[in-house]
Scaffold this motif. Sequence first.
Motif, PDB file in Angstrom:
ATOM      1  N   THR A   3       0.841  -1.203   0.000  1.00  0.00           N
ATOM      2  CA  THR A   3       0.000   0.000   0.000  1.00  0.00           C
ATOM      3  C   THR A   3       0.873   1.248   0.000  1.00  0.00           C
ATOM      4  OG1 THR A   3      -1.791  -1.106   1.186  1.00  0.00           O
ATOM      5  CG2 THR A   3      -1.745   1.294   1.270  1.00  0.00           C
ATOM      6  N   LEU A   4       0.547   2.181  -0.890  1.00  0.00           N
ATOM      7  CA  LEU A   4       1.219   3.472  -0.958  1.00  0.00           C
ATOM      8  C   LEU A   4       0.258   4.547  -0.477  1.00  0.00           C
ATOM      9  CD1 LEU A   4       3.638   5.261  -1.998  1.00  0.00           C
ATOM     10  CD2 LEU A   4       2.372   5.445  -4.158  1.00  0.00           C
ATOM     11  N   ILE A  39      -3.708   4.816  -1.286  1.00  0.00           N
ATOM     12  CA  ILE A  39      -4.604   5.640  -0.474  1.00  0.00           C
ATOM     13  C   ILE A  39      -4.209   7.086  -0.741  1.00  0.00           C
ATOM     14  CG2 ILE A  39      -5.358   6.252   1.857  1.00  0.00           C
ATOM     15  CD1 ILE A  39      -4.488   3.446   2.741  1.00  0.00           C
ATOM     16  N   TYR A  40      -5.152   7.911  -1.141  1.00  0.00           N
ATOM     17  CA  TYR A  40      -4.829   9.279  -1.546  1.00  0.00           C
ATOM     18  C   TYR A  40      -5.536  10.305  -0.665  1.00  0.00           C
ATOM     19  CZ  TYR A  40      -4.312  13.452  -4.452  1.00  0.00           C
ATOM     20  OH  TYR A  40      -4.028  14.713  -4.910  1.00  0.00           O
ATOM     21  N   LEU A  81      -3.557   8.089  11.886  1.00  0.00           N
ATOM     22  CA  LEU A  81      -2.481   7.240  12.389  1.00  0.00           C
ATOM     23  C   LEU A  81      -2.596   5.823  11.823  1.00  0.00           C
ATOM     24  CD1 LEU A  81      -2.347   8.348  16.128  1.00  0.00           C
ATOM     25  CD2 LEU A  81      -0.444   8.455  14.508  1.00  0.00           C
ATOM     26  N   THR A  82      -3.775   5.267  11.867  1.00  0.00           N
ATOM     27  CA  THR A  82      -3.991   3.918  11.350  1.00  0.00           C
ATOM     28  C   THR A  82      -3.701   3.863   9.854  1.00  0.00           C
ATOM     29  OG1 THR A  82      -5.679   3.493  13.035  1.00  0.00           O
ATOM     30  CG2 THR A  82      -5.671   2.054  11.109  1.00  0.00           C
ATOM     31  N   GLU A  83      -4.052   4.925   9.158  1.00  0.00           N
ATOM     32  CA  GLU A  83      -3.855   4.999   7.712  1.00  0.00           C
ATOM     33  C   GLU A  83      -2.377   4.942   7.346  1.00  0.00           C
ATOM     34  OE1 GLU A  83      -6.599   7.455   4.994  1.00  0.00           O
ATOM     35  OE2 GLU A  83      -4.873   8.760   5.363  1.00  0.00           O
ATOM     36  N   ILE A  84      -1.556   5.747   8.012  1.00  0.00           N
ATOM     37  CA  ILE A  84      -0.133   5.759   7.687  1.00  0.00           C
ATOM     38  C   ILE A  84       0.573   4.517   8.224  1.00  0.00           C
ATOM     39  CG2 ILE A  84       0.603   7.119   9.697  1.00  0.00           C
ATOM     40  CD1 ILE A  84       2.628   8.507   7.827  1.00  0.00           C
ATOM     41  N   ALA A  89       4.573   2.349   2.248  1.00  0.00           N
ATOM     42  CA  ALA A  89       5.411   3.467   1.830  1.00  0.00           C
ATOM     43  C   ALA A  89       4.544   4.714   1.744  1.00  0.00           C
ATOM     44  CB  ALA A  89       6.062   3.179   0.475  1.00  0.00           C
ATOM     45  N   VAL A  90       5.190   5.875   1.856  1.00  0.00           N
ATOM     46  CA  VAL A  90       4.472   7.147   1.858  1.00  0.00           C
ATOM     47  C   VAL A  90       5.085   8.077   0.820  1.00  0.00           C
ATOM     48  CG1 VAL A  90       3.712   9.096   3.270  1.00  0.00           C
ATOM     49  CG2 VAL A  90       4.012   6.831   4.321  1.00  0.00           C
TER      50      VAL A  90
END
Length: 215
Positions: A3-4, A39-40, A81-84, A89-90
């Motif tokens: 997931t990015l 995820i955007y 927080l849960t999302e990241i 990777a970000v």
Amino acid sequence: MATLLHIDSSLNGDNSASRAVTALFRETWQSQHPEGKVIYRDLAAQPVPHVDAAAYYAGFSPAEERTAEQREAYALTEELLTEIESADAVLVGAPLYNFNVPSSLKAWIDRIIAMGRTSGTENGTLAGKPVTVVTSRGGSYAEGTPQAGNDFLTPYLQHIFGTSLGMEVDFIVPELTLAPTVPAMAELIPLFEQSRERAREEASSKAKALAAKLS
């Protein structure tokens, strides 16, 4: 399946230099990792509210001890927080505004710094996670230029993502983006074009390397 998490913060929409590079990075990553998930978040279109007192102090209280007001105020922080944490990777678009990050990006950052969870501990939940920052700027802040030393964004994000959160930080820097539209900067257009092409090449190569690493 990796997931990015892709974050944009420029207010310039389709005219944004940082968005153009983050979009290329994302598209390249997806082409190399088609089974991956993106995820955007567009922080300009949908700003994250600044942390208020209830949300701030809730972060220092055990979940079971929070008041109803604190639980409600902390809900968005917990979501971010849960999302990241769930991302592998970000990717962050961070144009240089008034020598530092856009306020919309700062509001998001304030939500993902959680003492004892993502920060302030040797085994933070984001430790080792790769983050690529695309930081565009209208001029140049390189050594030898009149604005050298006035880029406070790069050291700030290096400290936040690298030192505080323990992430692996990488920067892509398209600069002189105002050259095509500011007459006084016309002679710098060739340097702008070189910087833009270099940023595109870095976005493509780094996205491919990241996809290979996460596959």
